[in-house]
Motif scaffolding. Structure first.
Motif, PDB file in Angstrom:
ATOM      1  N   ASP A 176       0.368  -1.159   0.389  1.00 20.14           N
ATOM      2  CA  ASP A 176      -0.328  -0.453   0.074  1.00 20.14           C
ATOM      3  C   ASP A 176       1.210   1.130   0.185  1.00 20.14           C
ATOM      4  O   ASP A 176       0.874   2.325  -0.128  1.00 20.14           O
ATOM      5  CB  ASP A 176      -0.861  -0.211   1.605  1.00 20.14           C
ATOM      6  CG  ASP A 176      -2.160  -1.003   1.078  1.00 20.14           C
ATOM      7  OD1 ASP A 176      -2.005  -1.308   0.090  1.00 20.14           O
ATOM      8  OD2 ASP A 176      -2.674  -1.224   2.262  1.00 20.14           O
ATOM      9  N   VAL A 177       1.873   0.966   0.812  1.00 16.15           N
ATOM     10  CA  VAL A 177       2.048   2.865   0.848  1.00 16.15           C
ATOM     11  C   VAL A 177       3.553   2.734  -0.985  1.00 16.15           C
ATOM     12  O   VAL A 177       3.597   4.097  -1.013  1.00 16.15           O
ATOM     13  CB  VAL A 177       4.048   2.368   2.054  1.00 16.15           C
ATOM     14  CG1 VAL A 177       4.738   3.268   1.570  1.00 16.15           C
ATOM     15  CG2 VAL A 177       3.341   2.230   3.444  1.00 16.15           C
ATOM     16  N   LEU A 178       4.036   1.505  -0.796  1.00 15.87           N
ATOM     17  CA  LEU A 178       5.325   1.322  -2.640  1.00 15.87           C
ATOM     18  C   LEU A 178       3.391   2.123  -3.045  1.00 15.87           C
ATOM     19  O   LEU A 178       4.030   2.910  -4.185  1.00 15.87           O
ATOM     20  CB  LEU A 178       5.746   0.061  -2.834  1.00 15.87           C
ATOM     21  CG  LEU A 178       6.428  -0.204  -2.086  1.00 15.87           C
ATOM     22  CD1 LEU A 178       6.813  -1.872  -1.905  1.00 15.87           C
ATOM     23  CD2 LEU A 178       7.638   0.349  -1.863  1.00 15.87           C
ATOM     24  N   LYS A 179       2.533   1.596  -3.750  1.00 15.61           N
ATOM     25  CA  LYS A 179       0.874   2.715  -4.389  1.00 15.61           C
ATOM     26  C   LYS A 179       0.579   3.469  -4.149  1.00 15.61           C
ATOM     27  O   LYS A 179       1.128   4.515  -5.650  1.00 15.61           O
ATOM     28  CB  LYS A 179       0.220   1.602  -4.271  1.00 15.61           C
ATOM     29  CG  LYS A 179       0.478   0.264  -4.350  1.00 15.61           C
ATOM     30  CD  LYS A 179      -0.965  -0.899  -4.465  1.00 15.61           C
ATOM     31  CE  LYS A 179      -1.371  -1.915  -4.416  1.00 15.61           C
ATOM     32  NZ  LYS A 179      -3.011  -2.554  -4.235  1.00 15.61           N
ATOM     33  N   ALA A 180       1.397   4.005  -2.706  1.00 17.07           N
ATOM     34  CA  ALA A 180       1.134   5.731  -2.501  1.00 17.07           C
ATOM     35  C   ALA A 180       2.092   6.587  -3.420  1.00 17.07           C
ATOM     36  O   ALA A 180       2.311   6.938  -4.384  1.00 17.07           O
ATOM     37  CB  ALA A 180       1.040   5.585  -1.589  1.00 17.07           C
ATOM     38  N   MET A 181       4.168   5.567  -2.946  1.00 15.79           N
ATOM     39  CA  MET A 181       4.698   6.493  -2.936  1.00 15.79           C
ATOM     40  C   MET A 181       4.714   6.858  -4.947  1.00 15.79           C
ATOM     41  O   MET A 181       5.524   7.602  -5.156  1.00 15.79           O
ATOM     42  CB  MET A 181       5.831   5.926  -3.002  1.00 15.79           C
ATOM     43  CG  MET A 181       6.168   5.905  -1.084  1.00 15.79           C
ATOM     44  SD  MET A 181       7.107   4.962  -0.799  1.00 15.79           S
ATOM     45  CE  MET A 181       9.134   5.921  -0.756  1.00 15.79           C
ATOM     46  N   ALA A 182       4.338   5.645  -5.728  1.00 18.80           N
ATOM     47  CA  ALA A 182       4.719   6.204  -7.210  1.00 18.80           C
ATOM     48  C   ALA A 182       3.404   7.151  -7.611  1.00 18.80           C
ATOM     49  O   ALA A 182       3.801   8.191  -8.163  1.00 18.80           O
ATOM     50  CB  ALA A 182       4.028   4.249  -7.954  1.00 18.80           C
ATOM     51  N   LYS A 183       2.386   7.031  -6.809  1.00 18.31           N
ATOM     52  CA  LYS A 183       1.859   7.776  -7.628  1.00 18.31           C
ATOM     53  C   LYS A 183       1.894   9.272  -7.008  1.00 18.31           C
ATOM     54  O   LYS A 183       1.329  10.315  -7.875  1.00 18.31           O
ATOM     55  CB  LYS A 183       0.215   7.719  -6.717  1.00 18.31           C
ATOM     56  CG  LYS A 183      -0.612   6.402  -7.202  1.00 18.31           C
ATOM     57  CD  LYS A 183      -1.893   6.239  -6.554  1.00 18.31           C
ATOM     58  CE  LYS A 183      -2.520   6.131  -5.037  1.00 18.31           C
ATOM     59  NZ  LYS A 183      -3.939   5.561  -5.000  1.00 18.31           N
ATOM     60  N   LEU A 184       2.514   9.328  -5.605  1.00 17.41           N
ATOM     61  CA  LEU A 184       3.078  11.216  -5.712  1.00 17.41           C
ATOM     62  C   LEU A 184       4.064  11.486  -7.085  1.00 17.41           C
ATOM     63  O   LEU A 184       4.672  12.528  -6.691  1.00 17.41           O
ATOM     64  CB  LEU A 184       4.520  10.617  -4.742  1.00 17.41           C
ATOM     65  CG  LEU A 184       3.252  10.651  -3.604  1.00 17.41           C
ATOM     66  CD1 LEU A 184       4.059  10.854  -2.349  1.00 17.41           C
ATOM     67  CD2 LEU A 184       2.156  11.679  -3.056  1.00 17.41           C
ATOM     68  N   LEU A 185       4.569  10.455  -7.512  1.00 19.95           N
ATOM     69  CA  LEU A 185       6.078  10.775  -8.602  1.00 19.95           C
ATOM     70  C   LEU A 185       5.003  11.035 -10.091  1.00 19.95           C
ATOM     71  O   LEU A 185       5.196  10.464 -10.675  1.00 19.95           O
ATOM     72  CB  LEU A 185       6.355  10.174  -9.042  1.00 19.95           C
ATOM     73  CG  LEU A 185       7.868   9.769  -7.771  1.00 19.95           C
ATOM     74  CD1 LEU A 185       8.992   8.736  -7.774  1.00 19.95           C
ATOM     75  CD2 LEU A 185       8.062  10.929  -7.273  1.00 19.95           C
ATOM     76  N   ASN A 186       3.271  10.653  -9.827  1.00 15.70           N
ATOM     77  CA  ASN A 186       2.816  10.944 -10.810  1.00 15.70           C
ATOM     78  C   ASN A 186       2.852   9.280 -11.962  1.00 15.70           C
ATOM     79  O   ASN A 186       2.649   9.457 -12.650  1.00 15.70           O
ATOM     80  CB  ASN A 186       2.441  11.705 -11.939  1.00 15.70           C
ATOM     81  CG  ASN A 186       2.474  13.386 -11.205  1.00 15.70           C
ATOM     82  OD1 ASN A 186       1.691  13.374 -10.667  1.00 15.70           O
ATOM     83  ND2 ASN A 186       3.455  14.449 -11.677  1.00 15.70           N
ATOM     84  N   GLN A 187       3.213   8.056 -11.476  1.00 15.65           N
ATOM     85  CA  GLN A 187       3.269   6.986 -12.355  1.00 15.65           C
ATOM     86  C   GLN A 187       1.531   5.949 -11.230  1.00 15.65           C
ATOM     87  O   GLN A 187       1.660   6.280 -10.457  1.00 15.65           O
ATOM     88  CB  GLN A 187       4.280   6.383 -12.130  1.00 15.65           C
ATOM     89  CG  GLN A 187       5.572   6.981 -11.549  1.00 15.65           C
ATOM     90  CD  GLN A 187       5.667   7.593 -13.128  1.00 15.65           C
ATOM     91  OE1 GLN A 187       5.258   7.513 -13.866  1.00 15.65           O
ATOM     92  NE2 GLN A 187       6.319   8.630 -13.373  1.00 15.65           N
ATOM     93  N   GLU A 188       1.765   5.392 -12.755  1.00  6.78           N
ATOM     94  CA  GLU A 188       1.098   3.856 -11.747  1.00  6.78           C
ATOM     95  C   GLU A 188       0.954   3.740 -11.138  1.00  6.78           C
ATOM     96  O   GLU A 188       2.225   3.440 -10.070  1.00  6.78           O
ATOM     97  CB  GLU A 188       0.789   3.045 -13.500  1.00  6.78           C
ATOM     98  CG  GLU A 188       0.341   3.273 -14.536  1.00  6.78           C
ATOM     99  CD  GLU A 188      -0.854   3.955 -14.422  1.00  6.78           C
ATOM    100  OE1 GLU A 188      -2.068   3.550 -13.656  1.00  6.78           O
ATOM    101  OE2 GLU A 188      -0.894   4.147 -15.337  1.00  6.78           O
TER     102      GLU A 188
END
Length: 368
Positions: A176-188
């Motif tokens: 869940d944390v990795l998903k949220a971190m990806a979205k912070l960088l405007n990635q899937e």
């Protein structure tokens, strides 16, 4: 090369009733001794509710995560979904293991046939030289994933079922944390998860810090950064000791009760092109209280080559690291840890330290 004198278990050293000061092998030089100046009254560790990060419209929690990652490299995790009773049971089982008679604990020993040292199992961290200053702790280090690579001969009987369940629960939080971190960088949201791969490695480190008669002279655990993508930490509910380096000061991380702590590792620093940075942290000891912790480390598949991905490299932010085999990073970690160095620096993986410092300066200007 590993030094053959593996040293005594710290719990055995600390049990000497006549001990008034730690042996010289543990005593730091004056300039490296822990400071007694507390910083925690001025600085507060950021808190993120992981249950809110999956909500697409919760921009407030996403902003908290971004701020925590960019200013600290760690944050307290609430909303993780694990019960107080479950976490208490894990900590109590950990305490019971370290309180077992020595001959029982040595059934999980990381010293084989008296000489061969294994990273996995019960014991102390690796000793590379006679001059190395030792940490005031014992640990139990276990590989958890892939599940078919577990070496159960090192797993204490009383921890097996609990650790299996905790591996599943902590893995869920980490994803869940990795998903949220990806979205912070405007990635899937699968951006970082795909990088670590389906057969990623995860490890647990149960650490026991006995009371030390002179806490001002030793490290419970020396200053270091983690060689993971993400570290998830369950800490003692009664005794603090973890400190993080923030703006040149060591800041106390308070006891967290039922909350967890996420720490960015060097693996994430590489694959985010240093947008997210691994913080230096250490553990100090107590004169009259023992302390426990359980760290879960997540690393990519060892045969993968990682580096800054193309979408995060551009003219204003060049690549900060060379591409590197994950197994090379894993192999170099113990050498770097023993030397008190970052793995990326020990292996000369970082290539743009000057550019990194310049970007840091720009960020400071932009935020003022």
């Amino acid at each position: 090369m590993v030094h053959q004198d593996q040293g005594k278990l710290v719990q055995v050293v600390a049990a000497d009733v006549g001990l008034v000061a730690p042996p010289s092998r543990y005593v730091l030089s004056k300039e490296n001794r822990p400071t007694t100046v507390a910083q925690q009254a001025k600085l507060v560790i950021p808190i993120v509710d992981v249950s809110r990060l999956a909500m697409p419209d919760d921009v407030e929690e996403a902003a908290k995560l971004r701020s925590a990652l960019q200013s600290w490299g760690l944050f307290v995790v609430t909303g993780h979904g694990m019960s107080k009773e479950f976490l208490d049971e894990i900590l109590e089982a950990t305490r019971k293991f370290f309180h077992l008679p020595l001959e029982e604990k040595q059934k999980c020993s990381n010293v084989i046939d008296g000489v061969k040292f294994q990273n996995e199992g019960y014991g102390i961290d690796r000793i590379d030289s006679d001059e190395q200053i030792l940490d005031w702790c014992d640990r139990l280090w276990l590989q958890l994933q892939p599940e078919d690579e577990r070496r159960l001969q090192f797993w204490p009987q009383n921890l097996r079922d609990l650790l299996h369940e905790y591996t599943l629960e902590s893995g869920r939080v980490t994803m869940d944390v990795l998903k949220a971190m990806a979205k912070l960088l405007n990635q899937e949201e699968g951006f970082f998860i795909n990088m670590v791969g389906e057969r990623f490695k995860s490890y647990s480190r149960f650490t026991y810090y006995p009371p030390c008669p002179r806490p001002d002279l030793v490290n419970g655990l020396k200053p270091h950064t983690d060689n993971s993508v993400i570290t998830l930490l369950l800490m003692d509910k009664d005794v603090s000791g973890l400190q993080v380096l923030k703006d040149g000061h060591w800041v106390d991380v308070p006891v967290l009760g039922n909350d967890l702590l996420v720490v960015v590792g060097e693996g994430m620093e590489i694959v985010s092109n240093a947008i997210f940075k691994a913080p230096w942290h250490r553990v100090v000891t107590s004169a009259n209280k023992e302390r426990l912790s359980l760290a879960m480390f997540y690393q990519p598949e060892p045969e993968r080559i990682i580096g800054p991905p193309g979408v995060l490299v551009h003219e204003k932010r060049p690549a900060m690291f060379k591409k590197c085999l994950v197994q090379t990073l894993a192999d170099g970690y113990w050498d770097a840890f023993a030397a008190g160095d970052r793995t990326v620096d020990f292996l000369n993986v970082r290539i743009n330290a000057e550019a990194d410092a310049e970007l840091e300066g720009r960020a400071v200007v932009a935020n003022n």
